[in-house]
Design a protein around this motif. Structure first.
Motif, PDB file in Angstrom:
ATOM      1  N   ASN A  59       0.853  -1.082  -0.065  1.00 31.58           N
ATOM      2  CA  ASN A  59      -0.081  -0.043   0.199  1.00 31.58           C
ATOM      3  C   ASN A  59       1.217   0.830   0.077  1.00 31.58           C
ATOM      4  O   ASN A  59       1.810   1.026   0.507  1.00 31.58           O
ATOM      5  N   TYR A 108       1.697  -4.996   4.181  1.00 32.94           N
ATOM      6  CA  TYR A 108       0.919  -4.039   4.492  1.00 32.94           C
ATOM      7  C   TYR A 108       2.166  -2.719   5.007  1.00 32.94           C
ATOM      8  O   TYR A 108       2.954  -2.854   6.198  1.00 32.94           O
ATOM      9  N   GLY A 154       2.251   0.067   8.306  1.00 30.45           N
ATOM     10  CA  GLY A 154       1.063   0.432   8.820  1.00 30.45           C
ATOM     11  C   GLY A 154       2.184   1.578   9.357  1.00 30.45           C
ATOM     12  O   GLY A 154       3.302   2.590   9.168  1.00 30.45           O
ATOM     13  N   ASN A 156       1.751   5.515  11.940  1.00 30.06           N
ATOM     14  CA  ASN A 156       0.710   6.690  12.816  1.00 30.06           C
ATOM     15  C   ASN A 156       0.776   7.360  11.245  1.00 30.06           C
ATOM     16  O   ASN A 156       1.184   7.036  10.454  1.00 30.06           O
ATOM     17  N   ASP A 203       5.668   0.626   9.981  1.00 31.17           N
ATOM     18  CA  ASP A 203       5.923  -1.080  10.409  1.00 31.17           C
ATOM     19  C   ASP A 203       5.691  -1.639   9.408  1.00 31.17           C
ATOM     20  O   ASP A 203       4.370  -1.649   8.538  1.00 31.17           O
ATOM     21  N   HIS A 233       4.084  -4.819   7.473  1.00 28.40           N
ATOM     22  CA  HIS A 233       4.081  -6.152   7.837  1.00 28.40           C
ATOM     23  C   HIS A 233       3.765  -8.073   6.543  1.00 28.40           C
ATOM     24  O   HIS A 233       3.344  -6.620   5.612  1.00 28.40           O
ATOM     25  N   ASP A 287      -7.132  -1.507   4.432  1.00 31.45           N
ATOM     26  CA  ASP A 287      -7.233  -0.770   5.777  1.00 31.45           C
ATOM     27  C   ASP A 287      -7.961  -1.841   6.373  1.00 31.45           C
ATOM     28  O   ASP A 287      -7.465  -1.385   7.941  1.00 31.45           O
ATOM     29  N   ASN A 323      -6.528  -4.328   8.034  1.00 29.98           N
ATOM     30  CA  ASN A 323      -5.195  -4.813   8.659  1.00 29.98           C
ATOM     31  C   ASN A 323      -5.827  -3.125   9.938  1.00 29.98           C
ATOM     32  O   ASN A 323      -4.932  -2.631  10.177  1.00 29.98           O
ATOM     33  N   GLN A 346      -5.691  -3.019  12.667  1.00 32.09           N
ATOM     34  CA  GLN A 346      -4.969  -2.783  14.036  1.00 32.09           C
ATOM     35  C   GLN A 346      -3.323  -2.934  13.399  1.00 32.09           C
ATOM     36  O   GLN A 346      -2.810  -2.459  14.671  1.00 32.09           O
ATOM     37  N   TYR A 347      -2.635  -2.124  12.518  1.00 32.07           N
ATOM     38  CA  TYR A 347      -1.817  -2.081  12.643  1.00 32.07           C
ATOM     39  C   TYR A 347      -1.796  -0.734  11.544  1.00 32.07           C
ATOM     40  O   TYR A 347      -1.261  -0.440  11.373  1.00 32.07           O
ATOM     41  N   ARG A 348      -3.344   0.148  12.110  1.00 30.26           N
ATOM     42  CA  ARG A 348      -3.408   1.569  11.300  1.00 30.26           C
ATOM     43  C   ARG A 348      -3.291   2.801  12.670  1.00 30.26           C
ATOM     44  O   ARG A 348      -3.391   1.722  13.829  1.00 30.26           O
ATOM     45  N   TYR A 349      -2.955   3.796  12.754  1.00 32.24           N
ATOM     46  CA  TYR A 349      -2.824   4.923  13.870  1.00 32.24           C
ATOM     47  C   TYR A 349      -4.774   4.872  14.385  1.00 32.24           C
ATOM     48  O   TYR A 349      -4.912   5.111  13.652  1.00 32.24           O
TER      49      TYR A 349
END
Length: 273
Positions: free
Chosen positions: A105, A204, A206, A208, A231, A233, A265, A268, A270-273
């Motif tokens: 992404n 992915y 991720g 902040n 981050d 993933h 999104d 995923n 849990q990996y986003r701000y």
């Protein structure tokens, strides 16, 4: 519309203005250093590499490794300045990857920098506009294949790259998305995978808020409360054989949809701000 977006995705307020301004000008300083480095690379390193490494596939292979080292150094420079942090959930997986397509992404200007710092011998398919710009065209046209080239020729060049154990990095969205959702996914990565038989590795990105690096953001902006966090993933490989019995247009469409679902999104959150 902007008021609705602000309610759904509120931006934290700046609490430490001296630190915030340091990060803004640190980002500008770092990008200036990168620009100067690109000029030096094109003017000094490339001619030397072309003399040492022959024929052209060998030149590309070793020079891309040099690009990897330089991007690695640049990311470490950003970390030293206290501007970014990088986390990868499968240590050294990307570093050892060969003959595959890595898709990710794309919401921030530094996404490509971060990805190129993870893969030792990576190629990309840059926009045609980059291959026509002053210094950039010296790098792009020597090392990579712009998307203005006919698709069949792109496939042949990429096959040669895969035969030499290179990986291909692609951002299916084609351009940076907004913080409020992803763009339509283009079928290029799926078509190349189907034509070459190599797997697709979804990643992915991720972390902040990437305010100041996103599409339409101002250069004098930065994350209001923290340094940029990238981050990575790494998802399970997607193999084109899964779609081999379908006509190419349908196979490309379904493979693209699968990649989009994996990198959405929503999948995923849990990996986003």
């Amino acid at each position: 519309m902007d008021e609705i977006k602000e309610l759904l995705f509120p931006e934290k307020k700046i609490t430490n203005y001296p630190l915030y301004f340091y990060r803004v000008f640190g980002k500008i300083f770092a990008l200036t250093i990168f620009g100067v480095g690109t000029v030096l690379l094109a003017a000094l390193c490339f001619p030397i590499c072309k003399l040492i490494f022959r024929p052209k596939p060998r030149f590309r292979y070793h020079t891309r490794y040099l690009i990897y080292i330089l991007f690695n150094f640049f990311i470490k420079f950003l970390r030293l300045l206290g501007l970014v942090r990088i986390k990868v959930d499968k240590k050294n997986y990307l570093n050892k990857l060969e003959s595959a397509i890595v898709v990710a992404n794309h919401s921030a200007y530094l996404d490509s920098f971060v990805m190129l710092a993870q893969l030792k011998h990576a190629t990309i398919i840059p926009k045609a506009s980059l291959s026509e710009k002053n210094v950039m065209k010296l790098v792009i046209n020597e090392l990579y294949t712009p998307n203005s080239v006919p698709f069949n020729e792109i496939v042949e060049r990429v096959k040669e790259d895969f035969a030499n154990k290179n990986t291909l990095i692609m951002f299916p969205e084609g351009t940076r998305s907004t913080p409020y959702g992803q763009n339509y996914y283009k079928k290029g990565a799926a078509r190349i995978s189907l034509a070459t038989g190599v797997p697709i590795i979804p990643v992915y990105i991720g972390g902040n808020s990437k305010k100041g690096l996103g599409k339409g953001d101002k250069i004098l902006e930065y994350n209001h409360s923290d340094i940029y966090s990238f981050d990575l993933h790494i998802k399970e490989p997607v193999y084109p054989d899964e779609f081999k019995d379908l006509p190419e247009p349908i196979a490309a469409k379904r493979l693209t949809h699968k990649i989009r679902d994996i990198l959405s999104d929503e999948a995923n959150a849990q990996y986003r701000y």
